[in-house]
Design an enzyme around this catalytic site. Structure first.
Site, short mmCIF file in Angstrom:
data_model
loop_
_atom_site.label_atom_id
_atom_site.label_comp_id
_atom_site.label_asym_id
_atom_site.label_seq_id
_atom_site.Cartn_x
_atom_site.Cartn_y
_atom_site.Cartn_z
N GLY A 15 0.82 -1.21 0.00
CA GLY A 15 0.00 0.00 0.00
C GLY A 15 0.85 1.26 0.00
N GLU A 34 10.09 3.77 6.78
CA GLU A 34 10.02 2.30 6.83
C GLU A 34 10.95 1.81 7.93
N CYS A 42 4.42 -8.85 1.28
CA CYS A 42 4.18 -9.50 0.00
C CYS A 42 5.50 -9.97 -0.62
N ILE A 180 -3.35 -19.07 4.11
CA ILE A 180 -1.93 -19.33 4.40
C ILE A 180 -1.75 -20.81 4.75
N GLU A 183 -2.41 -23.00 1.44
CA GLU A 183 -1.39 -22.89 0.38
C GLU A 183 -0.08 -23.52 0.84
N GLY A 262 -4.64 -16.27 11.29
CA GLY A 262 -5.10 -14.89 11.14
C GLY A 262 -3.97 -13.90 11.38
N ASP A 302 -3.43 -3.96 4.97
CA ASP A 302 -3.73 -4.92 6.05
C ASP A 302 -4.00 -4.25 7.39
N ALA A 340 -7.76 -15.01 -5.12
CA ALA A 340 -7.55 -16.42 -5.45
C ALA A 340 -6.69 -17.06 -4.38
N HIS A 432 -15.35 -17.72 -27.60
CA HIS A 432 -14.15 -18.09 -26.86
C HIS A 432 -13.33 -19.06 -27.71
C1 LIG Z 1 2.11 -16.18 3.34
C2 LIG Z 1 1.30 -15.08 2.71
C3 LIG Z 1 0.91 -15.20 1.40
C4 LIG Z 1 0.17 -14.18 0.81
N1 LIG Z 1 -0.23 -14.35 -0.48
C5 LIG Z 1 -0.94 -13.37 -1.09
C6 LIG Z 1 -1.32 -13.49 -2.44
O1 LIG Z 1 -1.02 -14.48 -3.12
N2 LIG Z 1 -2.02 -12.49 -3.00
C7 LIG Z 1 -2.38 -11.37 -2.29
O2 LIG Z 1 -3.02 -10.49 -2.86
N3 LIG Z 1 -2.03 -11.23 -1.00
C8 LIG Z 1 -1.32 -12.19 -0.38
N4 LIG Z 1 -0.93 -12.03 0.92
C9 LIG Z 1 -1.34 -10.81 1.64
C10 LIG Z 1 -0.42 -9.62 1.31
O3 LIG Z 1 0.92 -9.96 1.58
C11 LIG Z 1 -0.83 -8.42 2.14
O4 LIG Z 1 -2.21 -8.19 2.00
C12 LIG Z 1 -0.09 -7.16 1.70
O5 LIG Z 1 1.30 -7.32 1.83
C13 LIG Z 1 -0.56 -5.97 2.54
O6 LIG Z 1 0.11 -4.80 2.16
P1 LIG Z 1 0.34 -3.63 3.21
O7 LIG Z 1 0.92 -2.49 2.45
O8 LIG Z 1 -0.88 -3.41 4.00
O9 LIG Z 1 1.42 -4.23 4.22
P2 LIG Z 1 2.91 -4.70 3.93
O10 LIG Z 1 3.13 -4.94 2.48
O11 LIG Z 1 3.25 -5.78 4.87
O12 LIG Z 1 3.77 -3.41 4.29
C14 LIG Z 1 3.85 -2.91 5.58
C15 LIG Z 1 5.22 -2.24 5.75
O13 LIG Z 1 5.19 -1.43 6.90
C16 LIG Z 1 6.39 -1.59 7.62
N5 LIG Z 1 6.13 -1.21 9.02
C17 LIG Z 1 5.44 -1.89 9.97
N6 LIG Z 1 5.38 -1.18 11.10
C18 LIG Z 1 6.06 -0.03 10.87
C19 LIG Z 1 6.36 1.13 11.66
N7 LIG Z 1 5.96 1.22 12.92
N8 LIG Z 1 7.07 2.14 11.10
C20 LIG Z 1 7.48 2.05 9.81
N9 LIG Z 1 7.23 0.98 9.01
C21 LIG Z 1 6.53 -0.02 9.54
C22 LIG Z 1 6.74 -3.05 7.43
O14 LIG Z 1 8.10 -3.29 7.67
C23 LIG Z 1 6.35 -3.24 5.96
O15 LIG Z 1 7.40 -2.92 5.10
C24 LIG Z 1 -0.18 -13.02 1.54
C25 LIG Z 1 0.24 -12.88 2.87
C26 LIG Z 1 0.97 -13.89 3.45
C27 LIG Z 1 1.43 -13.72 4.88
N1 LIG Z 2 -3.67 -16.20 -2.14
C1 LIG Z 2 -3.88 -15.15 -1.38
O1 LIG Z 2 -4.37 -14.11 -1.81
C2 LIG Z 2 -3.48 -15.19 0.06
C3 LIG Z 2 -2.65 -16.19 0.53
C4 LIG Z 2 -2.30 -16.19 1.86
C5 LIG Z 2 -2.79 -15.18 2.69
N2 LIG Z 2 -3.59 -14.23 2.21
C6 LIG Z 2 -4.15 -13.17 3.09
O2 LIG Z 2 -3.66 -13.31 4.39
C7 LIG Z 2 -4.74 -13.32 5.32
C8 LIG Z 2 -4.40 -14.15 6.51
O3 LIG Z 2 -4.41 -15.54 6.20
P1 LIG Z 2 -4.60 -16.64 7.32
O4 LIG Z 2 -4.72 -17.94 6.60
O5 LIG Z 2 -3.62 -16.49 8.41
O6 LIG Z 2 -5.90 -16.16 8.05
P2 LIG Z 2 -7.47 -16.42 8.00
O7 LIG Z 2 -7.98 -15.52 9.03
O8 LIG Z 2 -8.03 -16.33 6.65
O9 LIG Z 2 -7.62 -17.95 8.45
C9 LIG Z 2 -7.21 -18.40 9.70
C10 LIG Z 2 -8.10 -19.52 10.17
O10 LIG Z 2 -7.54 -20.07 11.36
C11 LIG Z 2 -8.56 -20.40 12.26
N3 LIG Z 2 -8.02 -20.46 13.63
C12 LIG Z 2 -7.73 -19.45 14.48
N4 LIG Z 2 -7.25 -19.92 15.64
C13 LIG Z 2 -7.21 -21.28 15.53
C14 LIG Z 2 -6.83 -22.34 16.41
N5 LIG Z 2 -6.37 -22.11 17.65
N6 LIG Z 2 -6.91 -23.61 15.97
C15 LIG Z 2 -7.38 -23.86 14.73
N7 LIG Z 2 -7.78 -22.90 13.85
C16 LIG Z 2 -7.70 -21.62 14.25
C17 LIG Z 2 -9.57 -19.27 12.04
O11 LIG Z 2 -10.85 -19.68 12.47
C18 LIG Z 2 -9.50 -19.05 10.53
O12 LIG Z 2 -10.42 -19.84 9.83
C19 LIG Z 2 -5.90 -13.87 4.51
O13 LIG Z 2 -7.12 -13.46 5.04
C20 LIG Z 2 -5.66 -13.32 3.16
O14 LIG Z 2 -6.29 -12.07 3.06
C21 LIG Z 2 -3.95 -14.21 0.90
#
Ligand SMILES: Cc1cc2nc3c(=O)[nH]c(=O)nc-3n(C[C@H](O)[C@H](O)[C@H](O)COP(=O)(O)OP(=O)(O)OC[C@H]3O[C@@H](n4cnc5c(N)ncnc54)[C@H](O)[C@@H]3O)c2cc1C
Ligand SMILES: NC(=O)c1ccc[n+]([C@@H]2O[C@H](COP(=O)([O-])OP(=O)(O)OC[C@H]3O[C@@H](n4cnc5c(N)ncnc54)[C@H](O)[C@@H]3O)[C@@H](O)[C@H]2O)c1
Length: 474
Positions: A15, A34, A42, A180, A183, A262, A302, A340, A432
């Site tokens: 963001g 930062e 990401c 998470i 995947e 979460g 986020d 997705a 298509h």
């Molecule tokens: C394992 C995993 C897989 C994912 N896969 C996908 C996916 O396939 N597709 C998708 O769309 N989303 C995916 N996501 C979600 C995606 O990563 C987040 O939604 C996205 O990064 C959010 O962007 P953001 O800008 O809010 O935060 P971030 O990109 O995390 O940026 C936040 C930044 O703020 C900095 N920061 C934190 N606190 C402070 C502070 N106090 N002062 C200064 N800087 C600070 C951090 O260091 C970081 O650089 C995934 C997330 C995870 C964990």
């Molecule tokens: N492909 C993608 O776009 C992608 C991939 C990964 C993550 N993400 C983003 O990251 C976010 C976070 O992902 P996530 O998978 O951590 O969170 P989530 O909140 O989607 O899922 C976490 C699940 O864990 C369960 N849970 C919580 N405490 C538990 C416990 N003690 N025992 C068993 N189950 C428990 C919750 O009920 C919930 O269903 C997602 O909501 C998504 O927006 C996106």
């Protein structure tokens, strides 16, 4: 009194980077603060490494399962460290796009440091007090740590450690069956770990259309991933060097635990009270214009909870940008947000679920479901599990779509385009290319016309009479 900057962005991830770069290109004076590295979750611990690991694991799965296409191999040797090296290389390749030099080149003043608000208009970092007309908080989120007795003592992994593991854990328990957990669970399982997913709900991926999530769940079970439904991890102990988790009536004994239950917003160190910014349990409280309770301070991504995706953080950043730099008139609209989950099969969604559509529109809801088994290209590729489902009103308005199957994350965009432009579902019936997987959309879309014709006795009888009459002329 004059201020130092037009805008100060706090957090250089998905963001914050969009706001900072676009604002600088629009000639605003911008500071980006930062605390770690630019790129955010990401790039370092999220989308990029997870999709890279998933890709490696898919290759392993495809090699192992090639015999059904007449390709016989010995069981592949999986070098986990090399798979992780691929993940790290992808991060390295993408990193320059988010480098400080690139942003400085665009005119952004990049400041590394962990700062905090000292009043409603001032942010202090590295001993300096910075003032601005507007601020943007885009500090993202981190893995939530559930309060489970024994968990901290036993030790666990989050998304911040899993992509730099040196060895594949022999066995892995994942707490949480959201995107998470699912995947990474499937990826690590395909790379050789014995995976158990502890799911608090009755099926995995609880935010998805239940029948679509069930298709993924069946595939997980077929691959030997153990799923414990309706179970919460309650306690963790160390026993003979292993981690022993009690979850309802089940005991799971594993080498490692991955938390995927979460996210928590990164707000603690910002001293938001001093700035009059309120925080709710899910994240920073914002209005439709993404203003916090201090109207000069905006938040996106986020840290505000809601849809936690990179593309949503980017969308929100654009709303923030126009509001913060010019006039606060732009409002977020989440009607057409796609996402997705990159399991195999993939699961993609936009708009409402069937239950949400029925709650909103009652009987005026048509479910157009097309199985991949009736899409010729899916047959050719042996990818016949899954379906596309488009949810429409009788007038053809598209309310939502769910695709579970091959490349669902790509296929959903045709429906997204139609929805975003308020096109009727008939727009998806255009020509298509044959044979393509995208026929899942055109075939589903055609079903509304077919269903309406089947329901219309008068249309059928009119046509019967028309053809009777025409034959009678010869
Ligand atoms: C394992 C995993 C897989 C994912 N896969 C996908 C996916 O396939 N597709 C998708 O769309 N989303 C995916 N996501 C979600 C995606 O990563 C987040 O939604 C996205 O990064 C959010 O962007 P953001 O800008 O809010 O935060 P971030 O990109 O995390 O940026 C936040 C930044 O703020 C900095 N920061 C934190 N606190 C402070 C502070 N106090 N002062 C200064 N800087 C600070 C951090 O260091 C970081 O650089 C995934 C997330 C995870 C964990
Ligand atoms: N492909 C993608 O776009 C992608 C991939 C990964 C993550 N993400 C983003 O990251 C976010 C976070 O992902 P996530 O998978 O951590 O969170 P989530 O909140 O989607 O899922 C976490 C699940 O864990 C369960 N849970 C919580 N405490 C538990 C416990 N003690 N025992 C068993 N189950 C428990 C919750 O009920 C919930 O269903 C997602 O909501 C998504 O927006 C996106």
């Amino acid at each position: 009194m004059a201020v130092d900057y037009d805008i100060i962005v706090i957090g250089g991830g998905s963001g914050g980077l969009v706001v900072a770069s676009a604002a600088a290109q629009l000639k605003a004076k911008v500071a980006l603060v930062e605390r770690d590295r630019l790129g955010g979750d990401c790039l370092w611990f999220g989308c990029v490494p997870s999709k890279s690991l998933i890709h490696a694991s898919r290759r392993a799965y495809q090699v192992k399962n090639a015999a059904k296409f007449g390709i016989h191999t010995t069981s592949p040797t999986i070098n986990f460290a090399e798979a992780i090296a691929h993940v790290q290389q992808v991060i390295k390749n993408i990193e320059p796009h988010d480098s400080p030099q690139r942003f400085q080149g665009l005119g952004v003043e990049v400041i590394f440091g962990d700062g905090q608000f000292i009043d409603a208009k001032t942010f202090a970092v590295n001993g300096k007090k910075l003032t601005a007309r507007a601020f943007v908080i885009a500090t993202g989120s981190r893995a939530a740590i559930p309060n489970i007795p024994g968990l901290t003592e036993a030790g666990f992994l989050t998304n911040e450690q899993v992509f730099s593991l040196e060895k594949c854990p022999k066995s892995l328990a994942i707490i949480g069956a959201g995107p998470i957990g699912c995947e990474l669970g499937q990826a690590v399982s395909r790379l050789g770990s014995e995976v158990t997913i502890i799911s608090s709900r009755d099926h995995i991926l609880p935010k998805e259309e239940p029948e679509a999530a069930r298709v993924v769940e069946q595939q997980f079970q077929a691959e030997g991933i153990r799923i414990l439904p309706k179970s919460r991890a309650e306690t963790v102990e160390i026993a003979q060097g292993k981690k022993l988790i009690k979850a309802g009536n089940n005991t799971v004994i594993v080498d490692e635990i991955l938390l995927a239950s979460g996210r928590s917003p990164n707000v603690e160190s910002l001293n938001l009270e001093a700035a009059g910014v309120a925080v709710e349990p899910g994240g920073i409280k914002v209005n439709e214009k993404l203003q916090t309770t201090n109207s000069r301070i905006y938040a996106c991504g986020d840290v505000i909870g809601g849809y936690q995706f990179t593309h949503v953080a980017g969308y929100e950043a654009v709303v923030v940008l126009t509001n913060a730099l010019f006039f606060p008139v732009s409002k977020v609209n989440y009607r057409v947000i796609p996402w997705a989950t990159f399991t195999d099969p993939e699961l993609a969604r936009v708009g409402l679920t069937e239950a949400q559509a029925k709650a909103a529109y009652g009987d005026d809801v048509y479910i157009l479901r097309q199985q991949f088994s009736d899409v010729d290209r899916a047959q050719a590729e042996g990818e016949t599990g899954g379906f596309g489902k488009i949810i429409v009103r009788g007038n053809g308005d598209i309310l939502g779509a769910h695709i579970v199957g091959p490349v669902a994350g790509e296929l959903i965009h045709e429906v997204v385009l139609a929805m975003a432009n308020n096109l009727k579902v008939s727009a998806l019936t255009g020509i298509h290319v044959y044979p393509t997987l995208s026929e899942v959309n055109s075939k589903a879309a055609l079903l509304l016309k077919k269903r309406k014709f089947a329901e219309s006795k008068w249309q059928q009888s009119l046509l019967n009479r028309f053809f009777d009459w025409r034959r009678s002329l010869h």
